[in-house]
Design a protein around this motif. Structure first.
Motif, mmCIF file in Angstrom:
data_model
loop_
_atom_site.group_PDB
_atom_site.id
_atom_site.type_symbol
_atom_site.label_atom_id
_atom_site.label_comp_id
_atom_site.label_asym_id
_atom_site.label_seq_id
_atom_site.Cartn_x
_atom_site.Cartn_y
_atom_site.Cartn_z
ATOM 1 N N LEU A 90 0.828 -1.207 0.000
ATOM 2 C CA LEU A 90 0.000 0.000 0.000
ATOM 3 C C LEU A 90 0.863 1.258 0.000
ATOM 4 N N ILE A 91 1.939 1.241 0.807
ATOM 5 C CA ILE A 91 2.856 2.393 0.851
ATOM 6 C C ILE A 91 3.517 2.605 -0.509
ATOM 7 N N ASP A 92 3.946 1.506 -1.138
ATOM 8 C CA ASP A 92 4.601 1.605 -2.454
ATOM 9 C C ASP A 92 3.639 2.152 -3.507
ATOM 10 N N ILE A 93 2.385 1.687 -3.460
ATOM 11 C CA ILE A 93 1.393 2.158 -4.434
ATOM 12 C C ILE A 93 1.118 3.646 -4.251
ATOM 13 N N GLU A 94 0.980 4.088 -2.998
ATOM 14 C CA GLU A 94 0.750 5.512 -2.741
ATOM 15 C C GLU A 94 1.933 6.353 -3.212
ATOM 16 N N LYS A 95 3.163 5.845 -3.006
ATOM 17 C CA LYS A 95 4.350 6.553 -3.467
ATOM 18 C C LYS A 95 4.379 6.638 -4.994
ATOM 19 N N GLU A 96 4.025 5.542 -5.649
ATOM 20 C CA GLU A 96 4.000 5.524 -7.116
ATOM 21 C C GLU A 96 2.936 6.473 -7.660
ATOM 22 N N ASN A 97 1.772 6.492 -7.014
ATOM 23 C CA ASN A 97 0.705 7.405 -7.436
ATOM 24 C C ASN A 97 1.148 8.860 -7.309
ATOM 25 N N LYS A 98 1.863 9.169 -6.239
ATOM 26 C CA LYS A 98 2.370 10.532 -6.048
ATOM 27 C C LYS A 98 3.349 10.912 -7.150
ATOM 28 N N ARG A 157 1.394 11.485 -10.361
ATOM 29 C CA ARG A 157 0.718 12.786 -10.352
ATOM 30 C C ARG A 157 1.709 13.900 -10.675
#
Length: 233
Positions: free
Chosen positions: A52-60, A63
């Motif tokens: 989940l942390i990796d996905i949020e970092k990738e999404n950031k 963006r």
């Protein structure tokens, strides 16, 4: 053992059983069981949290890339708009130069300036001081160009960027063709600009009058000039 004794014993067993059940329930309520996770369950929980942390970092990061692309696209659109404006300016300048060089025919409103020799020449004066010379024509032509003329003609003969104008006695030669006075100089352009420019105080018209040249200026609504089809000029 009689029946009374058995009843007493049976009642005592039930009472004891009830007490034990009630005590066990109270202990369970006061000290609930703590759920212990196995090592495998802890590993899975850590794995999913890390995902989940990796996905949020990738999404950031994505963006951020999207915002950069938007900025680049806006910059490209601005450059394209500037290039389109430059092309339009070049085309307009090309058309203007083509009109001045006679490469295209042109028509429109403008002004007409007629230069005539003086009607009266004193007997003791030099007649050359009372006739139109090429310098007078140059003054008119230059003022017309300065005030935005798109095309100019002398006695109907269109002049070009390298036209040759010379005075030969009482006539003026334009590109090898002789023209007698009066000299009618027509220019296509904005008459509301060219006419006042010619008639400024101490301007071209006043100078010509001081040189004993008769000058008439008028606006014209329909002037046509052909292109230089011969390729000269």
């Amino acid at each position: 053992m009689n029946k009374s004794s058995m009843k007493i014993i049976f009642s005592f067993v039930l009472l004891l059983s009830g007490f034990l059940i009630a005590f066990s329930y109270q202990q369970t309520k006061d000290n609930p069981e703590v759920i212990q996770l196995t090592d495998q369950q802890l590993e899975k929980d850590f794995y999913y949290r890390q995902q989940l942390i990796d996905i949020e970092k990738e999404n950031k990061e994505l963006r951020g890339e999207v915002e950069e692309k938007k900025v680049k696209i806006q910059s490209l659109e601005d450059d394209l708009a500037n290039q389109e404006q430059k092309v339009a300016d070049y085309v307009e300048e090309k058309k203007k130069l083509q009109k001045l060089t006679g490469d295209v025919s042109v028509k429109g409103q403008g002004v007409e300036v007629t230069l005539s020799d003086a009607d009266y020449v004193p007997t003791d004066e030099n007649v050359n001081q009372y006739i139109v010379h090429e310098s007078h024509i140059f003054k008119v032509v230059n003022e017309m160009l300065s005030s935005g003329a798109n095309a100019i003609a002398i006695n109907g003969q269109r002049i070009y960027r390298d036209s040759y104008i010379a005075c030969t006695g009482p006539v003026v030669t334009v590109d090898g063709i002789q023209h007698p006075a009066p000299f009618v100089i027509t220019a296509i352009g904005d008459p509301e600009v060219m006419e006042p420019s010619l008639e400024l105080t101490h301007g071209v018209v006043d100078q010509l009058v001081n040189d004993n040249v008769q000058v008439a200026v008028k606006q014209r609504q329909n002037i046509s000039m052909d292109a230089n089809v011969s390729g000269e000029g």
